[in-house]
Design a protein around this motif. Sequence first.
Motif, PDB file in Angstrom:
ATOM      1  N   UNK C 170      40.186  41.883  45.653  1.00 47.38           N
ATOM      2  CA  UNK C 170      39.095  41.061  45.114  1.00 47.38           C
ATOM      3  C   UNK C 170      38.447  41.654  43.876  1.00 47.38           C
ATOM      4  N   UNK C 171      39.043  42.697  43.339  1.00 45.32           N
ATOM      5  CA  UNK C 171      38.423  43.306  42.165  1.00 45.32           C
ATOM      6  C   UNK C 171      39.501  43.853  41.222  1.00 45.32           C
ATOM      7  N   UNK C 173      41.186  43.578  37.429  1.00 46.98           N
ATOM      8  CA  UNK C 173      40.794  43.173  36.086  1.00 46.98           C
ATOM      9  C   UNK C 173      41.896  43.556  35.095  1.00 46.98           C
ATOM     10  N   UNK C 174      42.356  42.574  34.345  1.00 50.61           N
ATOM     11  CA  UNK C 174      43.395  42.807  33.338  1.00 50.61           C
ATOM     12  C   UNK C 174      42.806  42.593  31.947  1.00 50.61           C
ATOM     13  N   UNK C 175      42.652  43.682  31.202  1.00 46.36           N
ATOM     14  CA  UNK C 175      42.220  43.573  29.805  1.00 46.36           C
ATOM     15  C   UNK C 175      43.471  43.777  28.964  1.00 46.36           C
ATOM     16  N   UNK C 205      38.780  33.975  26.921  1.00 52.01           N
ATOM     17  CA  UNK C 205      38.132  34.891  27.863  1.00 52.01           C
ATOM     18  C   UNK C 205      37.478  34.137  29.020  1.00 52.01           C
ATOM     19  N   UNK C 206      37.225  34.833  30.093  1.00 52.85           N
ATOM     20  CA  UNK C 206      36.483  34.272  31.205  1.00 52.85           C
ATOM     21  C   UNK C 206      37.319  33.460  32.173  1.00 52.85           C
ATOM     22  N   UNK C 208      40.222  31.414  31.173  1.00 50.01           N
ATOM     23  CA  UNK C 208      40.726  30.159  30.603  1.00 50.01           C
ATOM     24  C   UNK C 208      42.183  30.239  30.160  1.00 50.01           C
ATOM     25  N   UNK C 212      47.000  32.669  33.621  1.00 48.28           N
ATOM     26  CA  UNK C 212      46.334  32.864  34.910  1.00 48.28           C
ATOM     27  C   UNK C 212      46.975  32.013  35.996  1.00 48.28           C
ATOM     28  N   UNK C 216      47.868  33.661  39.502  1.00 52.70           N
ATOM     29  CA  UNK C 216      47.362  33.107  40.755  1.00 52.70           C
ATOM     30  C   UNK C 216      48.521  32.799  41.709  1.00 52.70           C
ATOM     31  N   UNK C 228      42.538  36.115  43.068  1.00 49.08           N
ATOM     32  CA  UNK C 228      42.115  35.720  41.718  1.00 49.08           C
ATOM     33  C   UNK C 228      41.793  36.974  40.925  1.00 49.08           C
ATOM     34  N   UNK C 229      42.416  37.104  39.759  1.00 51.14           N
ATOM     35  CA  UNK C 229      42.122  38.265  38.920  1.00 51.14           C
ATOM     36  C   UNK C 229      41.265  37.848  37.725  1.00 51.14           C
ATOM     37  N   UNK C 230      40.606  38.836  37.121  1.00 48.26           N
ATOM     38  CA  UNK C 230      39.951  38.605  35.828  1.00 48.26           C
ATOM     39  C   UNK C 230      40.944  38.952  34.734  1.00 48.26           C
ATOM     40  N   UNK C 232      41.293  39.059  30.338  1.00 49.27           N
ATOM     41  CA  UNK C 232      40.824  38.834  28.969  1.00 49.27           C
ATOM     42  C   UNK C 232      41.871  39.298  27.976  1.00 49.27           C
ATOM     43  N   UNK C 247      42.623  47.420  35.654  1.00 49.25           N
ATOM     44  CA  UNK C 247      41.649  48.200  36.409  1.00 49.25           C
ATOM     45  C   UNK C 247      41.707  47.799  37.874  1.00 49.25           C
TER      46      UNK C 247
END
Lengths: 342, 342, 342, 342
Positions: C170-171, C173-175, C205-206, C208, C212, C216, C228-230, C232, C247
């Motif tokens: 649940x945490x 993050x892909x930058x 970002x965010x 969109x 994704x 998913x 669900x990942x973040x 950007x 991360x």
Amino acid sequence: MTHRIAILGASGYTGAELVRLIATHPEMRIVALSADRKAGLAMSEVFPFLRHLDLPPLVKIDEIDFSNVDLCFCALPHATTQEVVARLPRDLKIVDLSADFRLRDPAAYEKWYGQPHAAQDLQAEAVYGLTEFYRDEIRSARLVAGTGCNAATGQFALRPLIAAGVIDLDDILIDLKAGVSGAGRSLKENLLHAELSGGTHAYSAGGKHRHLGEFDQEFSKVAGRPVLVQFTPHLLPMNRGILATVYVKGDAKTVHQTLENAYENEPFLRVLPFGALPSTRDIAGSNFCHLGVVGDRIAGRAVVVAVLDNLTKGSSGQAIQNANLMLGIEETAGLMLAPIFP
Amino acid sequence: MTHRIAILGASGYTGAELVRLIATHPEMRIVALSADRKAGLAMSEVFPFLRHLDLPPLVKIDEIDFSNVDLCFCALPHATTQEVVARLPRDLKIVDLSADFRLRDPAAYEKWYGQPHAAQDLQAEAVYGLTEFYRDEIRSARLVAGTGCNAATGQFALRPLIAAGVIDLDDILIDLKAGVSGAGRSLKENLLHAELSGGTHAYSAGGKHRHLGEFDQEFSKVAGRPVLVQFTPHLLPMNRGILATVYVKGDAKTVHQTLENAYENEPFLRVLPFGALPSTRDIAGSNFCHLGVVGDRIAGRAVVVAVLDNLTKGSSGQAIQNANLMLGIEETAGLMLAPIFP
Amino acid sequence: MTHRIAILGASGYTGAELVRLIATHPEMRIVALSADRKAGLAMSEVFPFLRHLDLPPLVKIDEIDFSNVDLCFCALPHATTQEVVARLPRDLKIVDLSADFRLRDPAAYEKWYGQPHAAQDLQAEAVYGLTEFYRDEIRSARLVAGTGCNAATGQFALRPLIAAGVIDLDDILIDLKAGVSGAGRSLKENLLHAELSGGTHAYSAGGKHRHLGEFDQEFSKVAGRPVLVQFTPHLLPMNRGILATVYVKGDAKTVHQTLENAYENEPFLRVLPFGALPSTRDIAGSNFCHLGVVGDRIAGRAVVVAVLDNLTKGSSGQAIQNANLMLGIEETAGLMLAPIFP
Amino acid sequence: MTHRIAILGASGYTGAELVRLIATHPEMRIVALSADRKAGLAMSEVFPFLRHLDLPPLVKIDEIDFSNVDLCFCALPHATTQEVVARLPRDLKIVDLSADFRLRDPAAYEKWYGQPHAAQDLQAEAVYGLTEFYRDEIRSARLVAGTGCNAATGQFALRPLIAAGVIDLDDILIDLKAGVSGAGRSLKENLLHAELSGGTHAYSAGGKHRHLGEFDQEFSKVAGRPVLVQFTPHLLPMNRGILATVYVKGDAKTVHQTLENAYENEPFLRVLPFGALPSTRDIAGSNFCHLGVVGDRIAGRAVVVAVLDNLTKGSSGQAIQNANLMLGIEETAGLMLAPIFP
């Protein structure tokens, strides 16, 4: 006193460069900005780097009240410019950045631009905007035609040499390297980052580049007889800057001395010591032009290298320099910004 | 009134950037420039882009008569700075651009920089130079410690959010993209054009970058309790600019509103409309910092993006902003240069 | 034996990259090239860098005789692809490089691409082309859907970790930092050299970005529950290469060991020693993906960095790898080209 | 049959390029790699982009058992090379990439390189490595001297023209644009990304560049009388590639036809149709050289443009081409890699 400025064609690179420079000009204030296809937008939507400025919105040209304008910069595309300028008030001071009024001879215009000129009376009236060589005419001009950026670079290297008669007029060669902003904000495949970065190529080689029209006109005028130069421009993976490597036949030391003498009191033209050559990195973002001269191992041949920023000294900075003269302001006002490095 | 300025360490990029900005500053005049290894040279030999300026020659620090200096910028390498500053006159106003006086706690300094501090009294006296948050202290300070360029970028994004208590303090992540001039004029293989251009990599990942010392000190102070952030810098093939992508847990609209409120009267900090994100291209060469906020599709998470020019707002521009305050000049004097684009 | 290859959409970057790779592939021969708007031209007119090859001319798709084709690469734009593929012979092996068959769920497709899918039977038939995780299905597939380039990069970093249950689902993050060729040969202002070079910005970002949808679908499938990942992405001034900084919350050494175990026999995936991080410069032009893991100073957090070349391993190289499997050729055939540096 | 290859000086760019090319060469296998200052390291530590290869460790030259080596590439710095080669076994085939054996005349060597040659017998023995013009000698040579990268580019444009007598021998001008990898992995300020990117400058202008020694030797030999050319190199913000703009006096169509005839059977030299000019982007990473010819508006003058990749056709690719001949392998073996674009 603050002069009221309009910029027509503010959505291109030269328009944006005008705004950048006027932002810290002590005696100019922008009162109108036009951009036909982007009318209705704020300038900060078209150029977010100008976000901090309080600017008038982009409008269509017809929406501008020119009675409130002291001087108008015209940064429109070639060909459409002559029609727009013909419709502007006859007493408005105009500095044009397009190619439309650079060539005095209608036949030369038609030859290089492929169509007859639509405003030949204005063409006759316009003063050629190479400030250092047309200062007096510009001071009293109503319409000044900014030079081509390549044309300016080559002329700074060559005009004093031709005038002084220290080089062979029949064997002059300009090999020029230009950054990509000179091509404008045009959507062309070869201007994409993926295509342009990391490589170089020549274009309009063999005598096809339109700036040759300016070289022919000006060099022949200076020499008092026809002068034809060779000219090959190359596109480089850099955004700003032009470097002209100019090959001449003449004594190198005399060539250097001639340039030094010609430019010793010029605020923006700097001649380096004999043997030192300039880099475009040293004038980026500024109104300076640096020149260097070196002799070749073959006696009687010299290489002159001139660099300037195509958007500044080659276009919008030159335009402001001319506007300063036309408005009776100090010629260097707003133009002493240092180059940016790295 | 013109204030007399000395710059120690003028042969590096931040030194040259100070000269570039002071060149058009209305109330500062450079009276001394030092560069130990390049003493005896003219500044224009070390940085030809400054060729047009009339500058004092580069000398060794000991050759400077500080009685004629009103304010001294110190752009020397880390570690040697503290010894130099300790020997300067006690009444001289100093803005230091090195890392030597950023951390107030001697233990923190030793932890991040690997050696004990040699001038702990000065360390205690120094004011942290993040202008927008230390304005009053800076005005009356004698010694101001310029911030790390990455540290400034991250703090502009986060300080108001931490102060307002609108984000989770235990889950803050800064993914930062930095241009190469931040590494200075250092002869390292990975800074060569052939090695750096065309690619990217992360460095000092996992909590090893020294600017974390500043984040820890400042964020913990603002929060009133320890705050540890994650921080990964990346080196990008560009010369100027930092973009910090900051991931926080909190309501995105609240985050945006908090930043807008905090910065509404700041001349150099611009918060974009909600959902819009800034580009480093829009602040290059300027003292501006642009910020944007967007909400994530996962409720309760927001992304803040901050951009600034590491050499200007992140270093030399910030230094001049602080100097302006210390000298009683208008804070924005000499710093309203528009960004350069393209 | 030499297999006969057709490439539809050969005038884009992925099409050209297919030709580049097949040029030295020992068992493939190009028999047909299509490019609707450039039909009639030679490939060397559209891509002069392929001038040395003896290639069939560009034609319209309908002009191709598919009875002479063993396998067809489809490098057409999204949305039009599904209609084209629906009209191709049912027994033709197809590797599609568009986004049209990546998402198995028609609702997911409609959500991310804004319109219903026009060939849902083919959508159901298509095998997801992330070779290392779908090898067996790909071997026997008729239609393989190449992955998004960003989607591939993120999955190489995360799939084994999610499968092994060693990170917090649940945490995540892909930058991500991406080169510009991923945007294709599109005439957009922000892809011009003058606009893109020298700066960076985040986009989509965010939550969109369309890739994704792939994250998913795949991560939820691997985890057996919704993930669900973040995410950007950032656009960088470089032509090739993606670097994903991922991360995660989990033990860093375990994360590293899990990736090492997962990829120890993979010819194209290389896990660096613990603590070392990869650079995009080291995989440019090749089919390799390098991965590195570092632990954060905050216990229980790790950073995974994955790099690949978006045009090769992220697109056309992956496509050939899949084609090799479908044709019964050695999986690495034609793909062991070393990266190019500098 | 696989030939056993040693590379001396493997830690520079030309050494790495040799490894890159040999990685997919069907008949060469690297058995030894030397790099004095980096002895003891793995090649992948010095060049991580070669990480996927199974290579011998870097050792000192004296540690290599040359009895197991069929051919040795020598990619050492100028001047030290002659001493190293003098100590190698007399029956070892050697392709040298340095400047040490390019000039046949000891006096010419001393003039251009500033010191007497230390191995004049080898200097006499060495064959000049411009493959297309020395094929037979190279086939039977023991020691081949690779050409300068600029020297190769200029000669491809000019040798057939001089040999055919179709241009004025006293007025030849080479204006050359070179990428930065030609300067090697040297730690120099002007090669830093921050200094080099975004600008250009001329260097060694006026007849000072050492590659003039090669031009003088070869052009005079071809002409049967002394020929001196003008030559100005420029450094461009790109990593690979050389573009030579060569100005000659002669009939442009004849010039074009002469080049076409000379190169019609050459696998790596491509003459474009009359009037078309090549780009460095189209040969990057490959062993190809593209040439174009255009006539000037001034009758009797022509412009020849030649492009090649300095690290490949200009250096390491040329070296392998020569080695192929010396080993009796197909001349193009391992060298048909397509250029990389974008």
